[in-house]
Design a protein around this motif. Structure first.
Motif, short mmCIF file in Angstrom:
data_model
loop_
_atom_site.label_atom_id
_atom_site.label_comp_id
_atom_site.label_asym_id
_atom_site.label_seq_id
_atom_site.Cartn_x
_atom_site.Cartn_y
_atom_site.Cartn_z
N ALA A 61 0.97 -1.56 0.14
CA ALA A 61 -0.55 0.24 -0.17
C ALA A 61 0.87 1.20 -0.24
O ALA A 61 1.07 2.22 -1.12
CB ALA A 61 -1.19 -0.15 0.99
N TYR A 62 1.76 0.92 0.71
CA TYR A 62 2.52 2.42 0.93
C TYR A 62 3.59 2.50 -0.53
O TYR A 62 3.32 3.59 -1.04
CB TYR A 62 4.06 2.04 1.89
CG TYR A 62 3.27 2.22 3.05
CD1 TYR A 62 2.50 3.82 3.73
CD2 TYR A 62 3.77 1.67 4.23
CE1 TYR A 62 1.77 3.53 4.95
CE2 TYR A 62 3.43 1.62 6.02
CZ TYR A 62 2.55 3.19 5.96
OH TYR A 62 2.48 2.65 7.19
N ALA A 63 3.44 1.62 -1.64
CA ALA A 63 4.72 1.89 -2.57
C ALA A 63 3.67 1.70 -3.28
O ALA A 63 4.28 2.70 -4.30
CB ALA A 63 5.49 0.39 -2.22
N ARG A 64 2.32 1.28 -3.46
CA ARG A 64 1.92 2.02 -4.43
C ARG A 64 1.18 3.63 -4.00
O ARG A 64 0.93 4.22 -5.47
CB ARG A 64 0.27 0.77 -4.49
CG ARG A 64 -1.08 1.61 -5.43
CD ARG A 64 -2.00 0.31 -5.97
NE ARG A 64 -1.52 -0.66 -6.45
CZ ARG A 64 -0.94 -0.93 -7.44
NH1 ARG A 64 -0.59 -0.14 -8.45
NH2 ARG A 64 -0.25 -1.99 -8.40
N THR A 65 1.36 4.03 -3.01
CA THR A 65 1.02 5.33 -3.33
C THR A 65 2.02 6.07 -3.73
O THR A 65 2.30 6.76 -4.29
CB THR A 65 0.87 5.64 -1.60
OG1 THR A 65 -0.86 4.74 -0.80
CG2 THR A 65 0.68 6.82 -1.52
N GLY A 66 3.17 6.04 -3.42
CA GLY A 66 4.72 6.12 -3.77
C GLY A 66 5.01 6.11 -5.23
O GLY A 66 5.05 7.34 -5.63
N TYR A 67 4.21 5.25 -5.62
CA TYR A 67 4.34 5.19 -7.31
C TYR A 67 3.91 5.60 -8.22
O TYR A 67 3.75 6.64 -8.73
CB TYR A 67 4.19 3.61 -7.71
CG TYR A 67 3.42 2.91 -8.59
CD1 TYR A 67 4.79 3.16 -9.70
CD2 TYR A 67 2.57 3.15 -9.40
CE1 TYR A 67 4.48 2.65 -10.85
CE2 TYR A 67 2.12 2.75 -10.33
CZ TYR A 67 3.28 2.94 -11.31
OH TYR A 67 3.35 2.32 -12.34
N HIS A 68 2.35 5.52 -7.17
CA HIS A 68 1.42 6.79 -8.07
C HIS A 68 1.04 7.78 -7.49
O HIS A 68 1.14 9.06 -9.06
CB HIS A 68 -0.26 6.41 -7.70
CG HIS A 68 -0.46 5.19 -7.98
ND1 HIS A 68 -1.15 5.59 -9.52
CD2 HIS A 68 -0.97 4.03 -7.73
CE1 HIS A 68 -1.38 3.99 -9.80
NE2 HIS A 68 -1.06 3.31 -8.76
N ARG A 69 2.08 8.46 -6.69
CA ARG A 69 2.72 10.14 -6.51
C ARG A 69 3.47 10.78 -7.33
O ARG A 69 3.84 11.26 -8.63
CB ARG A 69 2.59 10.52 -4.76
CG ARG A 69 2.27 10.45 -4.42
CD ARG A 69 0.46 10.80 -4.46
NE ARG A 69 -0.31 11.24 -3.54
CZ ARG A 69 -1.04 12.70 -3.19
NH1 ARG A 69 -0.25 13.24 -3.41
NH2 ARG A 69 -1.68 12.25 -2.34
N GLY A 70 4.83 8.99 -7.68
CA GLY A 70 5.77 9.76 -8.65
C GLY A 70 4.91 9.38 -10.18
O GLY A 70 5.61 10.44 -10.79
N LEU A 71 4.45 8.39 -10.66
CA LEU A 71 3.83 8.82 -12.31
C LEU A 71 3.18 10.34 -12.10
O LEU A 71 3.40 10.73 -13.33
CB LEU A 71 2.22 7.50 -12.07
CG LEU A 71 2.93 6.35 -12.22
CD1 LEU A 71 2.44 5.53 -12.70
CD2 LEU A 71 4.35 6.26 -12.95
N ASP A 72 2.72 11.22 -11.24
CA ASP A 72 1.86 12.42 -11.73
C ASP A 72 2.72 13.19 -12.17
O ASP A 72 2.96 14.37 -12.36
CB ASP A 72 0.67 12.18 -9.95
CG ASP A 72 -0.32 11.52 -10.06
OD1 ASP A 72 -1.11 10.65 -11.31
OD2 ASP A 72 -0.47 11.39 -9.15
N GLN A 73 4.14 13.23 -10.66
CA GLN A 73 5.51 14.18 -11.15
C GLN A 73 5.47 13.60 -12.27
O GLN A 73 6.48 15.08 -13.46
CB GLN A 73 6.24 14.05 -9.47
CG GLN A 73 5.56 14.77 -9.12
CD GLN A 73 6.53 14.46 -7.06
OE1 GLN A 73 7.26 13.95 -7.55
NE2 GLN A 73 6.06 14.17 -6.95
N LEU A 74 6.21 12.47 -12.79
CA LEU A 74 7.02 12.32 -14.26
C LEU A 74 6.15 12.58 -15.21
O LEU A 74 6.49 13.59 -16.11
CB LEU A 74 6.70 10.54 -14.22
CG LEU A 74 8.54 9.95 -13.08
CD1 LEU A 74 7.70 8.33 -13.33
CD2 LEU A 74 9.26 10.80 -13.56
N ARG A 75 4.77 13.05 -14.98
CA ARG A 75 4.22 13.03 -16.52
C ARG A 75 3.99 14.93 -16.28
O ARG A 75 3.97 14.98 -17.56
CB ARG A 75 2.38 12.87 -15.96
CG ARG A 75 2.52 11.47 -16.02
CD ARG A 75 0.72 10.78 -16.76
NE ARG A 75 0.83 9.21 -16.23
CZ ARG A 75 0.56 8.03 -15.76
NH1 ARG A 75 -0.06 8.53 -14.40
NH2 ARG A 75 0.56 7.33 -16.37
#
Length: 136
Positions: A61-75
């Motif tokens: 759950a923590y990793a998925r949150t960090g992953y999605h926050r990172g995807l938003d920033q990458l975009r």
């Protein structure tokens, strides 16, 4: 990391100096995530700690949150869903670490497709990230 002259430019996430300074000073990653919820490195730190403690579902759950926050920033940084995300750029490491823990936790809970996708994504982003995080 060598750059493919025909491919997209490497994506470099912006610095998040206040959050990074807090983590570097030893502030609890949960407090950093609460103060800076878009900071992937805090979520990655929480995920790694949970994974090391055997709390696989929490790590996922923590990793998925960090992953999605990172995807938003990458975009927002111009990433189009492919291309290098260099490990050598510290602001990218939170996203890449979260992606690695997401893959490891997915493997532990039997999500084979997710594990394979994360492993491939990490290696495609930067082979040095796969080496550094142990998700090869």
């Amino acid at each position: 990391m060598t750059h493919n002259l025909l491919g997209p430019e490497p994506t470099l996430l912006p610095e998040h100096t206040a959050a990074q300074a807090a983590l570097d000073a030893g502030t609890d990653p949960a407090a950093v995530a609460a103060e800076h919820p878009d900071y992937s490195e805090a979520w990655a730190s929480l995920a790694e700690k949970a994974f090391e403690a055997g709390e696989t579902v929490a790590a996922y759950a923590y990793a998925r949150t960090g992953y999605h926050r990172g995807l938003d920033q990458l975009r927002r940084a111009g990433w189009k869903g492919f291309g290098p995300v260099p490990w050598s750029h510290r602001p990218n490491q939170g996203f890449l670490r979260a992606l690695a823990v997401l893959g490891k936790a997915a493997g532990k809970i039997g999500e084979t497709e997710e594990y394979d996708r994360c492993r491939t994504f990490l290696a495609d982003s930067d082979p040095a990230a796969a080496e550094a995080t142990g998700l090869k």
